[in-house]
Design a protein around this motif. Structure first.
Motif, PDB file in Angstrom:
ATOM      1  N   GLY A   1       5.473 -33.908 -52.947  1.00 39.10           N
ATOM      2  CA  GLY A   1       5.301 -33.209 -51.669  1.00 39.10           C
ATOM      3  C   GLY A   1       4.167 -33.833 -50.883  1.00 39.10           C
ATOM      4  O   GLY A   1       3.486 -34.753 -51.346  1.00 39.10           O
ATOM      5  N   ARG A   2       3.944 -33.285 -49.700  1.00 41.35           N
ATOM      6  CA  ARG A   2       2.946 -33.847 -48.793  1.00 41.35           C
ATOM      7  C   ARG A   2       1.594 -33.163 -49.031  1.00 41.35           C
ATOM      8  O   ARG A   2       1.455 -31.977 -48.818  1.00 41.35           O
ATOM      9  N   PHE A   3       0.619 -33.928 -49.499  1.00 45.57           N
ATOM     10  CA  PHE A   3      -0.728 -33.388 -49.758  1.00 45.57           C
ATOM     11  C   PHE A   3      -1.618 -33.659 -48.558  1.00 45.57           C
ATOM     12  O   PHE A   3      -1.565 -34.757 -47.978  1.00 45.57           O
ATOM     13  N   GLU A   4      -2.403 -32.685 -48.158  1.00 43.39           N
ATOM     14  CA  GLU A   4      -3.363 -32.918 -47.078  1.00 43.39           C
ATOM     15  C   GLU A   4      -4.585 -32.016 -47.249  1.00 43.39           C
ATOM     16  O   GLU A   4      -4.520 -30.970 -47.899  1.00 43.39           O
ATOM     17  N   VAL A   5      -5.678 -32.455 -46.655  1.00 43.34           N
ATOM     18  CA  VAL A   5      -6.920 -31.678 -46.620  1.00 43.34           C
ATOM     19  C   VAL A   5      -7.130 -31.194 -45.197  1.00 43.34           C
ATOM     20  O   VAL A   5      -7.020 -31.980 -44.252  1.00 43.34           O
ATOM     21  N   THR A   6      -7.381 -29.912 -45.029  1.00 45.82           N
ATOM     22  CA  THR A   6      -7.762 -29.364 -43.718  1.00 45.82           C
ATOM     23  C   THR A   6      -9.226 -28.969 -43.776  1.00 45.82           C
ATOM     24  O   THR A   6      -9.622 -28.172 -44.642  1.00 45.82           O
ATOM     25  N   LEU A   7     -10.033 -29.563 -42.903  1.00 48.33           N
ATOM     26  CA  LEU A   7     -11.459 -29.251 -42.862  1.00 48.33           C
ATOM     27  C   LEU A   7     -11.676 -27.964 -42.079  1.00 48.33           C
ATOM     28  O   LEU A   7     -11.297 -27.869 -40.910  1.00 48.33           O
ATOM     29  N   LEU A   8     -12.240 -26.946 -42.748  1.00 49.98           N
ATOM     30  CA  LEU A   8     -12.483 -25.653 -42.088  1.00 49.98           C
ATOM     31  C   LEU A   8     -13.851 -25.637 -41.421  1.00 49.98           C
ATOM     32  O   LEU A   8     -14.007 -25.135 -40.307  1.00 49.98           O
ATOM     33  N   ALA A   9     -14.860 -26.157 -42.128  1.00 48.86           N
ATOM     34  CA  ALA A   9     -16.229 -26.128 -41.593  1.00 48.86           C
ATOM     35  C   ALA A   9     -17.085 -27.077 -42.424  1.00 48.86           C
ATOM     36  O   ALA A   9     -16.772 -27.363 -43.583  1.00 48.86           O
ATOM     37  N   GLU A  10     -18.128 -27.546 -41.784  1.00 49.66           N
ATOM     38  CA  GLU A  10     -19.090 -28.383 -42.525  1.00 49.66           C
ATOM     39  C   GLU A  10     -20.415 -28.324 -41.773  1.00 49.66           C
ATOM     40  O   GLU A  10     -20.464 -27.986 -40.576  1.00 49.66           O
ATOM     41  N   GLY A  11     -21.475 -28.643 -42.488  1.00 49.37           N
ATOM     42  CA  GLY A  11     -22.772 -28.679 -41.818  1.00 49.37           C
ATOM     43  C   GLY A  11     -23.885 -28.255 -42.751  1.00 49.37           C
ATOM     44  O   GLY A  11     -23.652 -27.924 -43.907  1.00 49.37           O
ATOM     45  N   ARG A  12     -25.094 -28.268 -42.195  1.00 48.73           N
ATOM     46  CA  ARG A  12     -26.301 -27.946 -42.953  1.00 48.73           C
ATOM     47  C   ARG A  12     -26.584 -26.459 -42.832  1.00 48.73           C
ATOM     48  O   ARG A  12     -26.721 -25.947 -41.713  1.00 48.73           O
TER      49      ARG A  12
ATOM     50  N   TRP B   1     -25.827 -29.231 -47.568  1.00 47.48           N
ATOM     51  CA  TRP B   1     -24.686 -29.649 -46.767  1.00 47.48           C
ATOM     52  C   TRP B   1     -23.473 -28.932 -47.361  1.00 47.48           C
ATOM     53  O   TRP B   1     -23.184 -29.090 -48.540  1.00 47.48           O
ATOM     54  N   HIS B   2     -22.837 -28.099 -46.528  1.00 46.63           N
ATOM     55  CA  HIS B   2     -21.643 -27.370 -46.977  1.00 46.63           C
ATOM     56  C   HIS B   2     -20.403 -28.040 -46.409  1.00 46.63           C
ATOM     57  O   HIS B   2     -20.408 -28.466 -45.258  1.00 46.63           O
ATOM     58  N   ARG B   3     -19.361 -28.048 -47.221  1.00 46.18           N
ATOM     59  CA  ARG B   3     -18.066 -28.583 -46.741  1.00 46.18           C
ATOM     60  C   ARG B   3     -16.997 -27.606 -47.252  1.00 46.18           C
ATOM     61  O   ARG B   3     -16.854 -27.410 -48.475  1.00 46.18           O
ATOM     62  N   GLU B   4     -16.305 -26.995 -46.310  1.00 49.48           N
ATOM     63  CA  GLU B   4     -15.227 -26.051 -46.648  1.00 49.48           C
ATOM     64  C   GLU B   4     -13.894 -26.647 -46.229  1.00 49.48           C
ATOM     65  O   GLU B   4     -13.715 -27.070 -45.086  1.00 49.48           O
ATOM     66  N   VAL B   5     -12.973 -26.679 -47.192  1.00 52.03           N
ATOM     67  CA  VAL B   5     -11.653 -27.252 -46.893  1.00 52.03           C
ATOM     68  C   VAL B   5     -10.550 -26.390 -47.503  1.00 52.03           C
ATOM     69  O   VAL B   5     -10.789 -25.563 -48.377  1.00 52.03           O
ATOM     70  N   LEU B   6      -9.351 -26.669 -47.032  1.00 53.47           N
ATOM     71  CA  LEU B   6      -8.137 -26.185 -47.688  1.00 53.47           C
ATOM     72  C   LEU B   6      -7.392 -27.401 -48.215  1.00 53.47           C
ATOM     73  O   LEU B   6      -7.300 -28.427 -47.523  1.00 53.47           O
TER      74      LEU B   6
ATOM     75  N   GLU C   1     -11.156 -35.561 -43.265  1.00 47.37           N
ATOM     76  CA  GLU C   1     -10.022 -35.002 -44.014  1.00 47.37           C
ATOM     77  C   GLU C   1      -9.572 -35.922 -45.146  1.00 47.37           C
ATOM     78  O   GLU C   1      -8.469 -35.793 -45.679  1.00 47.37           O
ATOM     79  N   GLN C   2     -10.477 -36.855 -45.520  1.00 47.95           N
ATOM     80  CA  GLN C   2     -10.222 -37.623 -46.744  1.00 47.95           C
ATOM     81  C   GLN C   2     -10.610 -36.745 -47.935  1.00 47.95           C
ATOM     82  O   GLN C   2     -11.677 -36.129 -47.927  1.00 47.95           O
ATOM     83  N   PRO C   3      -9.766 -36.669 -48.954  1.00 52.08           N
ATOM     84  CA  PRO C   3     -10.087 -35.812 -50.099  1.00 52.08           C
ATOM     85  C   PRO C   3     -11.354 -36.276 -50.816  1.00 52.08           C
ATOM     86  O   PRO C   3     -11.488 -37.459 -51.152  1.00 52.08           O
ATOM     87  N   LEU C   4     -12.275 -35.371 -51.040  1.00 49.62           N
ATOM     88  CA  LEU C   4     -13.520 -35.714 -51.737  1.00 49.62           C
ATOM     89  C   LEU C   4     -13.221 -36.363 -53.081  1.00 49.62           C
ATOM     90  O   LEU C   4     -13.872 -37.326 -53.480  1.00 49.62           O
ATOM     91  N   GLY C   5     -12.199 -35.824 -53.762  1.00 52.89           N
ATOM     92  CA  GLY C   5     -11.890 -36.330 -55.107  1.00 52.89           C
ATOM     93  C   GLY C   5     -11.630 -37.824 -55.139  1.00 52.89           C
ATOM     94  O   GLY C   5     -11.933 -38.495 -56.126  1.00 52.89           O
ATOM     95  N   GLU C   6     -11.066 -38.348 -54.018  1.00 51.08           N
ATOM     96  CA  GLU C   6     -10.739 -39.786 -54.010  1.00 51.08           C
ATOM     97  C   GLU C   6     -11.990 -40.654 -54.095  1.00 51.08           C
ATOM     98  O   GLU C   6     -11.966 -41.748 -54.628  1.00 51.08           O
ATOM     99  N   VAL C   7     -13.109 -40.146 -53.564  1.00 53.38           N
ATOM    100  CA  VAL C   7     -14.342 -40.954 -53.628  1.00 53.38           C
ATOM    101  C   VAL C   7     -15.234 -40.495 -54.781  1.00 53.38           C
ATOM    102  O   VAL C   7     -15.974 -41.296 -55.361  1.00 53.38           O
ATOM    103  N   LEU C   8     -15.129 -39.233 -55.144  1.00 51.04           N
ATOM    104  CA  LEU C   8     -15.996 -38.715 -56.215  1.00 51.04           C
ATOM    105  C   LEU C   8     -15.592 -39.260 -57.576  1.00 51.04           C
ATOM    106  O   LEU C   8     -16.441 -39.747 -58.340  1.00 51.04           O
TER     107      LEU C   8
END
Ligand code: ISJ
Length: 176
Positions: A35-46, A63-68, A100-107
């Motif tokens: 299926g189609r995987f995507e990240v939606t950024l809800l909010a980010e910031g200090r 630094w907070h990052r909230e995603v779906l 909207e790049q998945p954190l997991g891909e770089v982590l």
């Protein structure tokens, strides 16, 4: 992220438990479902830490990052990543430009990443994840299960909180 500690009698559904306890990349595991995987950024910031965490005190700047995390347009996971400013400043991952790049891909590909403890949490009806679920039209009458995972980048801490939304539980065949 504050979690309502689960009562001793509550335990997650066995199917969901395997997802809660998995220490690999959740991004990779979701992508493997097809299926189609995507990240939606809800909010980010200090913002100041709502409570003390692994490597910071209440009120410290994070630094907070909230995603779906979505599959075929349906939100399966609400995730909140908490990064102390010293970890952000070290620059191992450019959180400000991750978008909207998945954190997991770089982590999970970072050569200096080390996994820390994983803690399973149950989030009650008044929690932020439950609010997000309601806003998505996925009311979670019995609360939500998630986990907080600590990671280190060159020994600097961050925490990734991942909460499985009702759509994920239904799709995985986990009991409500
Ligand atoms: C840590 C991971 O990254 C995922 C992606 C996230 C993001 O893009 O903000 C947040 C939580 C994770 O589910 C992972 O894939 O395990």
């Amino acid at each position: 992220m504050p979690a309502v500690s689960m009562a001793a009698t509550e335990l997650p559904d066995p199917i969901l438990a395997t997802w809660l306890e998995n220490t690999g990349s959740l991004t990779a595991r979701l992508k493997a479902l097809g299926g189609r995987f995507e990240v939606t950024l809800l909010a980010e910031g200090r913002t100041p830490a709502a409570e003390a965490g692994p490597g910071w005190r209440q009120g410290d700047a994070l630094w907070h990052r909230e995603v779906l995390l979505k599959l075929d347009g349906v939100a399966w996971v609400y995730a909140l990543t908490e990064v102390p400013m010293a970890t952000l400043a070290a620059g191992h991952i450019d959180f400000r430009r991750l978008g909207e790049q998945p954190l997991g891909e770089v982590l999970f590909t970072h050569p200096q990443m080390r996994r820390g403890p994983l803690v399973v949490h149950h989030y009650g009806g008044q929690s932020r994840p439950a609010d997000v679920a309601r806003q998505l039209g996925q009311p979670a009458t019995l609360g939500l299960w998630g986990r907080g995972r600590q990671f280190f980048l060159a020994e600097r801490p961050l925490r990734v909180n991942e909460v499985f939304l009702p759509a994920a539980q239904q799709a995985l065949g986990a009991a409500k």
